[in-house]
Design a protein around this motif. Sequence first.
Motif, PDB file in Angstrom:
ATOM      1  N   PRO A  73       0.812  -1.226   0.000  1.00  0.00           N
ATOM      2  CA  PRO A  73       0.000   0.000   0.000  1.00  0.00           C
ATOM      3  C   PRO A  73       0.849   1.281   0.000  1.00  0.00           C
ATOM      4  CG  PRO A  73      -0.924  -1.583   1.539  1.00  0.00           C
ATOM      5  CD  PRO A  73       0.397  -2.146   1.074  1.00  0.00           C
ATOM      6  N   GLU A  74       1.967   1.266   0.715  1.00  0.00           N
ATOM      7  CA  GLU A  74       2.848   2.435   0.721  1.00  0.00           C
ATOM      8  C   GLU A  74       3.418   2.673  -0.678  1.00  0.00           C
ATOM      9  OE1 GLU A  74       6.861   4.142   2.922  1.00  0.00           O
ATOM     10  OE2 GLU A  74       6.385   2.018   3.104  1.00  0.00           O
ATOM     11  N   LEU A  75       3.884   1.618  -1.329  1.00  0.00           N
ATOM     12  CA  LEU A  75       4.434   1.729  -2.676  1.00  0.00           C
ATOM     13  C   LEU A  75       3.356   2.190  -3.660  1.00  0.00           C
ATOM     14  CD1 LEU A  75       6.833   1.313  -4.577  1.00  0.00           C
ATOM     15  CD2 LEU A  75       6.157  -1.102  -4.758  1.00  0.00           C
ATOM     16  N   ASP A  76       2.167   1.631  -3.568  1.00  0.00           N
ATOM     17  CA  ASP A  76       1.060   2.032  -4.438  1.00  0.00           C
ATOM     18  C   ASP A  76       0.706   3.505  -4.260  1.00  0.00           C
ATOM     19  OD1 ASP A  76       0.932  -0.563  -5.375  1.00  0.00           O
ATOM     20  OD2 ASP A  76      -0.841  -1.098  -4.181  1.00  0.00           O
ATOM     21  N   ASP A  77       0.742   3.979  -3.033  1.00  0.00           N
ATOM     22  CA  ASP A  77       0.427   5.372  -2.734  1.00  0.00           C
ATOM     23  C   ASP A  77       1.450   6.314  -3.375  1.00  0.00           C
ATOM     24  OD1 ASP A  77      -1.136   7.390  -1.568  1.00  0.00           O
ATOM     25  OD2 ASP A  77       0.082   7.393   0.260  1.00  0.00           O
ATOM     26  N   ILE A  78       2.722   5.944  -3.321  1.00  0.00           N
ATOM     27  CA  ILE A  78       3.774   6.748  -3.944  1.00  0.00           C
ATOM     28  C   ILE A  78       3.560   6.781  -5.457  1.00  0.00           C
ATOM     29  CG2 ILE A  78       6.259   6.910  -4.412  1.00  0.00           C
ATOM     30  CD1 ILE A  78       6.665   5.684  -1.560  1.00  0.00           C
ATOM     31  N   TYR A  79       3.300   5.615  -6.050  1.00  0.00           N
ATOM     32  CA  TYR A  79       3.048   5.545  -7.495  1.00  0.00           C
ATOM     33  C   TYR A  79       1.865   6.416  -7.897  1.00  0.00           C
ATOM     34  CZ  TYR A  79       6.267   2.035  -9.330  1.00  0.00           C
ATOM     35  OH  TYR A  79       7.379   1.383  -9.768  1.00  0.00           O
ATOM     36  N   ARG A  80       0.784   6.345  -7.151  1.00  0.00           N
ATOM     37  CA  ARG A  80      -0.405   7.150  -7.469  1.00  0.00           C
ATOM     38  C   ARG A  80      -0.086   8.642  -7.409  1.00  0.00           C
ATOM     39  NH1 ARG A  80      -3.214   3.196  -4.996  1.00  0.00           N
ATOM     40  NH2 ARG A  80      -2.969   4.094  -2.941  1.00  0.00           N
ATOM     41  N   SER A  81       0.623   9.045  -6.372  1.00  0.00           N
ATOM     42  CA  SER A  81       0.957  10.470  -6.212  1.00  0.00           C
ATOM     43  C   SER A  81       1.836  10.969  -7.349  1.00  0.00           C
ATOM     44  CB  SER A  81       1.656  10.700  -4.877  1.00  0.00           C
ATOM     45  OG  SER A  81       0.789  10.409  -3.820  1.00  0.00           O
ATOM     46  N   LEU A  82       2.797  10.163  -7.754  1.00  0.00           N
ATOM     47  CA  LEU A  82       3.675  10.563  -8.849  1.00  0.00           C
ATOM     48  C   LEU A  82       2.927  10.582 -10.183  1.00  0.00           C
ATOM     49  CD1 LEU A  82       6.844   8.521  -7.856  1.00  0.00           C
ATOM     50  CD2 LEU A  82       6.708  11.017  -7.946  1.00  0.00           C
ATOM     51  N   SER A  83       2.165   9.547 -10.449  1.00  0.00           N
ATOM     52  CA  SER A  83       1.537   9.416 -11.769  1.00  0.00           C
ATOM     53  C   SER A  83       0.416  10.423 -12.017  1.00  0.00           C
ATOM     54  CB  SER A  83       1.027   7.997 -11.983  1.00  0.00           C
ATOM     55  OG  SER A  83       0.040   7.671 -11.045  1.00  0.00           O
ATOM     56  N   THR A  84      -0.112  11.044 -10.975  1.00  0.00           N
ATOM     57  CA  THR A  84      -1.179  12.031 -11.167  1.00  0.00           C
ATOM     58  C   THR A  84      -0.658  13.459 -11.306  1.00  0.00           C
ATOM     59  OG1 THR A  84      -1.531  12.187  -8.775  1.00  0.00           O
ATOM     60  CG2 THR A  84      -2.914  10.629  -9.987  1.00  0.00           C
ATOM     61  N   HIS A  85       0.646  13.661 -11.116  1.00  0.00           N
ATOM     62  CA  HIS A  85       1.203  15.013 -11.251  1.00  0.00           C
ATOM     63  C   HIS A  85       1.334  15.355 -12.733  1.00  0.00           C
ATOM     64  CE1 HIS A  85       3.843  18.463 -10.970  1.00  0.00           C
ATOM     65  NE2 HIS A  85       3.465  18.547  -9.700  1.00  0.00           N
ATOM     66  N   PRO A  86       0.889  16.547 -13.151  1.00  0.00           N
ATOM     67  CA  PRO A  86       0.905  16.905 -14.579  1.00  0.00           C
ATOM     68  C   PRO A  86       2.299  17.007 -15.205  1.00  0.00           C
ATOM     69  CG  PRO A  86       0.214  18.782 -13.235  1.00  0.00           C
ATOM     70  CD  PRO A  86       0.301  17.587 -12.315  1.00  0.00           C
ATOM     71  N   MET A  87       3.323  17.238 -14.418  1.00  0.00           N
ATOM     72  CA  MET A  87       4.676  17.360 -14.944  1.00  0.00           C
ATOM     73  C   MET A  87       5.280  15.991 -15.274  1.00  0.00           C
ATOM     74  SD  MET A  87       7.851  19.394 -13.148  1.00  0.00           S
ATOM     75  CE  MET A  87       6.842  20.767 -12.687  1.00  0.00           C
ATOM     76  N   ILE A  88       4.744  14.943 -14.671  1.00  0.00           N
ATOM     77  CA  ILE A  88       5.295  13.594 -14.812  1.00  0.00           C
ATOM     78  C   ILE A  88       4.535  12.841 -15.904  1.00  0.00           C
ATOM     79  CG2 ILE A  88       5.654  11.399 -13.610  1.00  0.00           C
ATOM     80  CD1 ILE A  88       5.976  13.143 -11.033  1.00  0.00           C
ATOM     81  N   LYS A  89       5.293  12.319 -16.874  1.00  0.00           N
ATOM     82  CA  LYS A  89       4.678  11.622 -18.002  1.00  0.00           C
ATOM     83  C   LYS A  89       4.536  10.122 -17.763  1.00  0.00           C
ATOM     84  CE  LYS A  89       4.632  15.403 -20.382  1.00  0.00           C
ATOM     85  NZ  LYS A  89       3.443  16.206 -20.323  1.00  0.00           N
ATOM     86  N   VAL A  90       5.558   9.489 -17.157  1.00  0.00           N
ATOM     87  CA  VAL A  90       5.561   8.036 -16.971  1.00  0.00           C
ATOM     88  C   VAL A  90       6.173   7.701 -15.613  1.00  0.00           C
ATOM     89  CG1 VAL A  90       6.462   5.834 -17.863  1.00  0.00           C
ATOM     90  CG2 VAL A  90       5.872   7.656 -19.452  1.00  0.00           C
ATOM     91  N   VAL A  91       5.577   6.705 -14.936  1.00  0.00           N
ATOM     92  CA  VAL A  91       6.139   6.178 -13.699  1.00  0.00           C
ATOM     93  C   VAL A  91       6.208   4.660 -13.854  1.00  0.00           C
ATOM     94  CG1 VAL A  91       5.930   5.993 -11.188  1.00  0.00           C
ATOM     95  CG2 VAL A  91       5.079   8.032 -12.348  1.00  0.00           C
ATOM     96  N   LEU A  92       7.390   4.119 -13.694  1.00  0.00           N
ATOM     97  CA  LEU A  92       7.586   2.663 -13.813  1.00  0.00           C
ATOM     98  C   LEU A  92       8.156   2.103 -12.522  1.00  0.00           C
ATOM     99  CD1 LEU A  92       9.282   2.584 -17.311  1.00  0.00           C
ATOM    100  CD2 LEU A  92       6.914   2.089 -16.803  1.00  0.00           C
TER     101      LEU A  92
END
Length: 92
Positions: A73-92
Amino acid sequence: MPDHNTPPETLIEFPCHFPIKVMGEVHDEFTSTVIEIIKHKNDSFDPSTIEMKGSREGRYISLTCFVYVTSKPELDDIYRSLSTHPMIKVVL
């Protein structure tokens, strides 16, 4: 009694240092924005562990951030926060 035939929710063993690759267009605030997002979710994140690579044309930047996470859940939360930011195109 646990069901040994049920596949695990994840193959990742926690806690671990997990590499998260974040990509976006080159911008003065890109790296600091990524650091801020991760630190907001995980205050033990050490920005000195970031590996940075630019694209051949110099238009995009890729950051590999090694984050110590203790649960899915902690990892998923970080991924969600990064992937929803408009400056960030891709999170892997």
